[in-house]
Design an enzyme around this catalytic site. Sequence first.
Site, PDB file in Angstrom:
ATOM      1  N   ASP A   1       0.831  -1.208   0.000  1.00  0.00           N
ATOM      2  CA  ASP A   1       0.000   0.000   0.000  1.00  0.00           C
ATOM      3  C   ASP A   1       0.865   1.257   0.000  1.00  0.00           C
ATOM      4  O   ASP A   1       0.548   2.254  -0.652  1.00  0.00           O
ATOM      5  CB  ASP A   1      -0.930   0.017   1.215  1.00  0.00           C
ATOM      6  CG  ASP A   1      -1.976  -1.088   1.172  1.00  0.00           C
ATOM      7  OD1 ASP A   1      -2.359  -1.490   0.057  1.00  0.00           O
ATOM      8  OD2 ASP A   1      -2.395  -1.554   2.239  1.00  0.00           O
ATOM      9  N   LYS A   2       1.974   1.211   0.727  1.00  0.00           N
ATOM     10  CA  LYS A   2       2.865   2.372   0.787  1.00  0.00           C
ATOM     11  C   LYS A   2       3.636   2.558  -0.521  1.00  0.00           C
ATOM     12  O   LYS A   2       4.001   3.676  -0.878  1.00  0.00           O
ATOM     13  CB  LYS A   2       3.825   2.226   1.959  1.00  0.00           C
ATOM     14  CG  LYS A   2       3.220   2.703   3.258  1.00  0.00           C
ATOM     15  CD  LYS A   2       3.102   4.220   3.261  1.00  0.00           C
ATOM     16  CE  LYS A   2       1.845   4.661   3.952  1.00  0.00           C
ATOM     17  NZ  LYS A   2       1.333   5.929   3.488  1.00  0.00           N
TER      18      LYS A   2
ATOM     19  N   GLU B   1      -4.216   7.709  -8.677  1.00  0.00           N
ATOM     20  CA  GLU B   1      -4.395   6.487  -7.881  1.00  0.00           C
ATOM     21  C   GLU B   1      -3.515   5.384  -8.454  1.00  0.00           C
ATOM     22  O   GLU B   1      -3.400   5.248  -9.676  1.00  0.00           O
ATOM     23  CB  GLU B   1      -5.855   6.038  -7.912  1.00  0.00           C
ATOM     24  CG  GLU B   1      -6.863   7.109  -7.532  1.00  0.00           C
ATOM     25  CD  GLU B   1      -6.838   7.474  -6.064  1.00  0.00           C
ATOM     26  OE1 GLU B   1      -6.207   6.745  -5.287  1.00  0.00           O
ATOM     27  OE2 GLU B   1      -7.449   8.501  -5.707  1.00  0.00           O
TER      28      GLU B   1
ATOM     29  N   GLU C   1      -7.311  11.383 -12.706  1.00  0.00           N
ATOM     30  CA  GLU C   1      -7.580  12.584 -13.490  1.00  0.00           C
ATOM     31  C   GLU C   1      -6.463  13.600 -13.247  1.00  0.00           C
ATOM     32  O   GLU C   1      -6.183  13.942 -12.092  1.00  0.00           O
ATOM     33  CB  GLU C   1      -8.925  13.210 -13.091  1.00  0.00           C
ATOM     34  CG  GLU C   1     -10.123  12.315 -13.382  1.00  0.00           C
ATOM     35  CD  GLU C   1     -10.305  11.210 -12.351  1.00  0.00           C
ATOM     36  OE1 GLU C   1     -10.559  10.052 -12.765  1.00  0.00           O
ATOM     37  OE2 GLU C   1     -10.153  11.481 -11.152  1.00  0.00           O
TER      38      GLU C   1
END
Length: 421
Positions: free
Chosen positions: A19-20, A45, A58
């Site tokens: 996750d990091k 993301e 975006e």
Amino acid sequence: MSGKNFLFTSESVTEGHPDKVCDQISDAILDEFLTKDPKSRVAAETTVTTGMALVCGEITSNCYVDIPSIVRNTIKSIGYNGEEGGGFDYKTCAVLTSIDEQSSDIAGGVNMALEAREDNSKTSKEETLDIGAGDQGIMFGFACDETKEFMPLPIALAHKLAYRLSQVRKEKIVDYLRPDGKTQVSVEYRNSKPYRIDTIVISTQHDPIVKGCENNKEIQEIIRKDMIELVVEPVFKNYDIKPDSSTKYLINPSGRFVIGGPQGDAGLTGRKIIVDTYGGYARHGGGAFSGKDPTKVDRSAAYAARWVAKNIVKAGLASKCEIELAYAIGKSEPVSILVDTFETGKIPDEEISKIVKETFDLRPAAIIKQFDLRNLPAKNGGKFYQKLAAYGHIGREDFYVPWEETQMADILSKKASLAMV
């Protein structure tokens, strides 16, 4: 928690946690865009899994950024390099991108705040001085006097253990470690004050052969000894509260941790928001930080709330303080501000709230200007937000972070003195 006895536990993770990895990639992309075009709108993301990294979101900017190169360089800097990284490799992993521009509807409402429009249908193609919040939501800031950095002791210790775990790996003090790792600290509180260290947990990825040993039981004994001597003891050297004879150590409690990182688990941006903030000791609004430009109040207002709370505690108005801010998309002024000192305030919370409202400008544009959020990457050699994306966005002392400044404490103290007259 006033006057209570309890155990409180917080965790941290190393930069190699999947996750990091994602948080760092997203923030490395943000750093590059803001360095080249400080007014870039970024919402990046990232997800990683076995042999692959995907970046989506975006982004609107006047510059070009080589996103795949940033992804690979970030993974390389973390330590995922072929066999040394346990299988996930910055050179051979697939890098996919799916990027669109920011919605024109969102951009128009953010560029000109609701307060500056003639009516709610009028928006702007160009950013005005009075921008609106990039989204609705709630953000919390917190500070307490448990540590010199005004952070709860459990998360402060967990971060320092995770940072030290990465340090001994990168400096080859321990030569068998791999990038993935987690730490956790349970602190015993008496009368709501830290009293002793109850449990320390360290899980670290490692080579299958350690110091020539292939027997897993013997490997885990070696790791346990090294982690206590080379990670735990150096961290606690500067703390008054130290592990005692009753402190429990759980080192690699799973028994073996060879496969890790994106090879072992998928990762995703924004999935360690409690690690990023106060370790669960304070409330959280739910919004993640990484990959978001400063118009997103999930990030900028959370930093501002920490700044306010820390200055309140530094001023001696409370020993513990939590601030809640709430925003509406396209509106500049917060829709609400709440101060909670958990019955530790020297004056009523309502009075502190009034002082906060008259002292701090918490509009997004003002926060961006106060902390110079758009120019911090360029001022730091192109890397600022990525450095925050591991070991916490709050309470950092290893490099300059503007929302950790306490220059408002004297002003708050003087205003509080007037309120008590």
